[in-house]
Write an enzyme that holds these catalytic residues in place. Structure first.
Site, PDB file in Angstrom:
ATOM      1  N   ASP A   1       1.039  -1.232   0.083  1.00  0.00           N
ATOM      2  CA  ASP A   1      -0.101  -0.235  -0.062  1.00  0.00           C
ATOM      3  C   ASP A   1       0.982   1.274  -0.033  1.00  0.00           C
ATOM      4  O   ASP A   1       1.467   1.309   1.099  1.00  0.00           O
ATOM      5  CB  ASP A   1      -0.837   0.068   1.423  1.00  0.00           C
ATOM      6  CG  ASP A   1      -1.946   1.142   1.284  1.00  0.00           C
ATOM      7  OD1 ASP A   1      -1.463   2.242   1.153  1.00  0.00           O
ATOM      8  OD2 ASP A   1      -3.069   0.751   1.527  1.00  0.00           O
ATOM      9  N   HIS A   2       1.186   1.896  -1.046  1.00  0.00           N
ATOM     10  CA  HIS A   2       2.240   2.869  -1.173  1.00  0.00           C
ATOM     11  C   HIS A   2       1.996   4.122  -0.086  1.00  0.00           C
ATOM     12  O   HIS A   2       2.932   4.567   0.173  1.00  0.00           O
ATOM     13  CB  HIS A   2       2.326   3.480  -2.651  1.00  0.00           C
ATOM     14  CG  HIS A   2       1.423   4.300  -3.189  1.00  0.00           C
ATOM     15  ND1 HIS A   2       0.033   4.071  -3.380  1.00  0.00           N
ATOM     16  CD2 HIS A   2       1.493   5.697  -3.364  1.00  0.00           C
ATOM     17  CE1 HIS A   2      -0.484   5.111  -4.212  1.00  0.00           C
ATOM     18  NE2 HIS A   2       0.200   6.376  -3.961  1.00  0.00           N
TER      19      HIS A   2
ATOM     20  N   HIS B   1      -5.861   2.985   1.170  1.00  0.00           N
ATOM     21  CA  HIS B   1      -5.172   3.973   1.865  1.00  0.00           C
ATOM     22  C   HIS B   1      -5.841   4.635   2.906  1.00  0.00           C
ATOM     23  O   HIS B   1      -4.927   5.093   3.874  1.00  0.00           O
ATOM     24  CB  HIS B   1      -4.864   5.104   0.483  1.00  0.00           C
ATOM     25  CG  HIS B   1      -4.283   4.541  -0.567  1.00  0.00           C
ATOM     26  ND1 HIS B   1      -3.494   3.503  -0.591  1.00  0.00           N
ATOM     27  CD2 HIS B   1      -4.531   4.986  -2.100  1.00  0.00           C
ATOM     28  CE1 HIS B   1      -3.062   3.211  -2.064  1.00  0.00           C
ATOM     29  NE2 HIS B   1      -3.830   4.111  -2.749  1.00  0.00           N
TER      30      HIS B   1
HETATM   31  C1  BG6 Z   1      -3.687   4.760  -6.428  1.00  0.00           C
HETATM   32  C2  BG6 Z   1      -5.054   4.810  -6.846  1.00  0.00           C
HETATM   33  O1  BG6 Z   1      -3.512   3.608  -5.520  1.00  0.00           O
HETATM   34  O2  BG6 Z   1      -3.218   5.937  -5.516  1.00  0.00           O
HETATM   35  C3  BG6 Z   1      -4.952   6.024  -7.947  1.00  0.00           C
HETATM   36  O3  BG6 Z   1      -5.184   3.710  -7.718  1.00  0.00           O
HETATM   37  C4  BG6 Z   1      -4.655   7.544  -7.240  1.00  0.00           C
HETATM   38  O4  BG6 Z   1      -6.310   6.285  -8.653  1.00  0.00           O
HETATM   39  C5  BG6 Z   1      -3.405   7.094  -6.573  1.00  0.00           C
HETATM   40  O5  BG6 Z   1      -4.464   8.275  -8.198  1.00  0.00           O
HETATM   41  C6  BG6 Z   1      -2.836   8.278  -5.632  1.00  0.00           C
HETATM   42  O6  BG6 Z   1      -1.601   8.160  -5.201  1.00  0.00           O
HETATM   43  P1  BG6 Z   1      -0.869   9.422  -4.807  1.00  0.00           P
HETATM   44  O7  BG6 Z   1       0.670   8.881  -4.220  1.00  0.00           O
HETATM   45  O8  BG6 Z   1      -0.593  10.139  -6.036  1.00  0.00           O
HETATM   46  O9  BG6 Z   1      -1.623  10.107  -3.918  1.00  0.00           O
END
Ligand code: BG6
Length: 498
Positions: free
Chosen positions: A185-186, A248
């Protein structure tokens, strides 16, 4: 993170011709390498269906790094050294023959260098291929450690609902042990998200306030200004609840709400996050509207430019009911949080890109400055800005200079960029490094993922129902549907404008 010894490893990326590899994975690996934090010797094997030579793969990755990496290629020499570790194996992930080719490639690499055979497989393909890849990693024997470690990183979406998440977990468990599985989960790799735990548990002043006695409400916002871009077809199946909320935002809620783990290690952190999930009040299927609201963007303006509505995007049905905005009102029914509402919202094509967590404290019990013509100020608020402009701000009341006793909220503001100068590393850098070092603290454990799906099931079901009302429309570039304001106003509150 403690300094860790170098150890050889090979990363195999399934889905090497895809966006994730180009935008995130290889740029992150490059930035680690350029910053001398990638353990060596290493090798990266990209794999996908198309037949591409090693050189062509390297050329494409160089372009990707130029466009997306935090650290740009400084000189041809350093790039050439990095690129010499890249290679490409083509094949169909559903066909066992690919795994025999991978095995040969891995053995050739491992024979040529000292140390154990450490292998990391990354599932960066569409999720429809996960089953076949996992099955074939098992059938080919590649899932078994070969004198070193073997691990697998699984990208989201991790299932589509509770049942499919269970099925994926049990498929993975037939082939890998839980310690080998890294569900990414980044958001957990973002510097400010990690800082949230440091803020809570390395500072004596916050913890005594971190409970129902002092906190009135918590708002978690993950707003994006972009639309669905080229991912219309994927998004039609996902929607904001699956795409952002299930992973997230619920992860952020857990980090805000968890009890102090005994140590900052995978087991204790995962256990505490799970306790939070168990304490979230289940959603009554008959009262979904009271706790969940969905919206969809129509045409509008973002950054002064006209943008189409969601239903006009490529790959989207003209009568689509998929939500591009979702808001939830959750309660964490435990000793610490009883009665404190947690408001979560996320959406695409909102007024600006901003992710933040705002903790609003109770008002003072009695206002002695009754001569303030404005009648006092808003309660104290602690805002953790995850992106952009990463930082932490606390608003406190101050007296405006002058003869009148006028109060004003002012911010005590800590800005990452100002204090540390450099841009924080990308989330994927940290997470890839952790997987190589065998630290799954910032990954999601099987039971957490299942609980998150289970919590949201009543909402997913209600919204999927044929007779369900369509999402509320909002203008692109706004802060979401007007109904979201009445949704939160029911408790007497209001959404913050970040
Ligand atoms: C991803 C989603 O997990 O997170 C995307 O699939 C979203 O739809 C993205 O745009 C947002 O990530 P960040 O790091 O740009 O906030």
């Amino acid at each position: 993170m403690p300094a860790l010894a170098d150890e050889p490893f090979t990363l195999v990326i399934f889905g090497a011709s895809g966006d994730l590899t180009r935008r995130k994975l290889v740029p992150a690996l490059w930035s680690l390498y350029a910053g001398r934090t990638l353990p060596e010797p290493f090798a990266i094997i990209g794999s996908a269906r198309s037949a591409v030579s090693d050189d062509e793969f390297r050329r494409r990755m160089r372009e990707a790094v130029r466009e997306f990496a935090r650290v740009k290629p400084p000189s041809a020499n350093v790039w050439d050294r990095f690129a010499s570790s890249l290679s490409y194996v083509n094949g169909d992930p559903a066909d066992l023959a690919l795994y025999a080719s991978l095995e040969r490639a891995l053995r050739d690499i491992e024979k040529a260098r000292p140390g154990p055979a450490n292998r990391l497989f990354y599932l960066a393909t569409p999720p429809s291929l996960y089953d076949a890849i996992v099955e074939n990693l098992g059938a080919s024997g590649l899932a078994r450690p070969q004198g070193g470690w073997t691990r697998v990183i699984v990208e989201k979406p991790f299932g589509h609902d509770y049942e499919s998440a269970l099925a994926l977990n049990s498929r993975l468990a037939r082939v890998f042990r839980e310690e080998q599985i890294y569900r990414i989960d980044h958001y957990l790799g973002k510097e400010t998200v990690q800082n949230l735990l440091v803020l809570r548990f390395a500072n004596g002043i916050f913890e005594p306030l971190w409970n129902r006695n002092h906190v009135a409400e918590i708002q978690i916002t993950v707003a994006e200004s972009i639309g669905v871009e080229t991912r219309g077809a994927y998004y039609e199946e996902a929607g904001a609840l699956r795409d952002m909320m299930q992973n997230h935002l619920l992860q952020l809620l857990c980090l805000i709400a968890l009890e102090p783990p005994v140590t900052f290690d995978a087991g204790p952190v995962h256990d505490e996050k799970n306790k939070v999930m168990r304490a979230i009040r289940p959603i009554d299927p008959r009262k979904v509207d009271e706790v969940a609201l969905r919206g969809q963007y129509g045409p509008g303006f973002v950054g002064g430019k006209p943008v189409p509505g969601y239903r006009q995007e490529k790959g989207v049905a003209p009568d689509s009911k998929t939500e591009t905005y979702a808001a939830l009102r959750l309660q964490v029914d435990n000793w610490r949080w009883a009665g404190v509402p947690f408001y979560l919202r996320t959406g695409k094509r909102l007024a600006k890109r901003v992710s933040e967590i705002a903790i609003r404290f109770h008002r003072t019990p009695h206002m002695i400055f009754h001569r303030d013509p404005a009648g006092g100020v808003d309660p104290n608020e602690l805002v953790i800005r995850i992106q952009p402009d990463e930082g932490v701000a606390l608003t406190v009341a101050a007296k405006m200079p002058g003869p009148e006793l006028k109060l004003l909220p002012v911010g005590l503001d800590f800005r990452y960029g100002e204090v540390f100068g450099a841009e924080p590393p990308e989330a994927y850098e940290r997470l890839l490094l952790d997987a190589v070092h065998g630290d799954s603290t910032l990954y999601a454990r099987a039971d957490w993922v299942e609980q998150a799906w289970s919590l949201l099931s009543p909402v997913l079901d209600a919204w999927a129902h044929d007779g369900a009302p369509a999402p509320y429309l909002y203008e692109a570039g706004s802060w979401g549907p007007a109904e979201a304001d009445s949704f939160i106003a029911r408790d007497g509150g209001a959404w913050r404008t970040p």
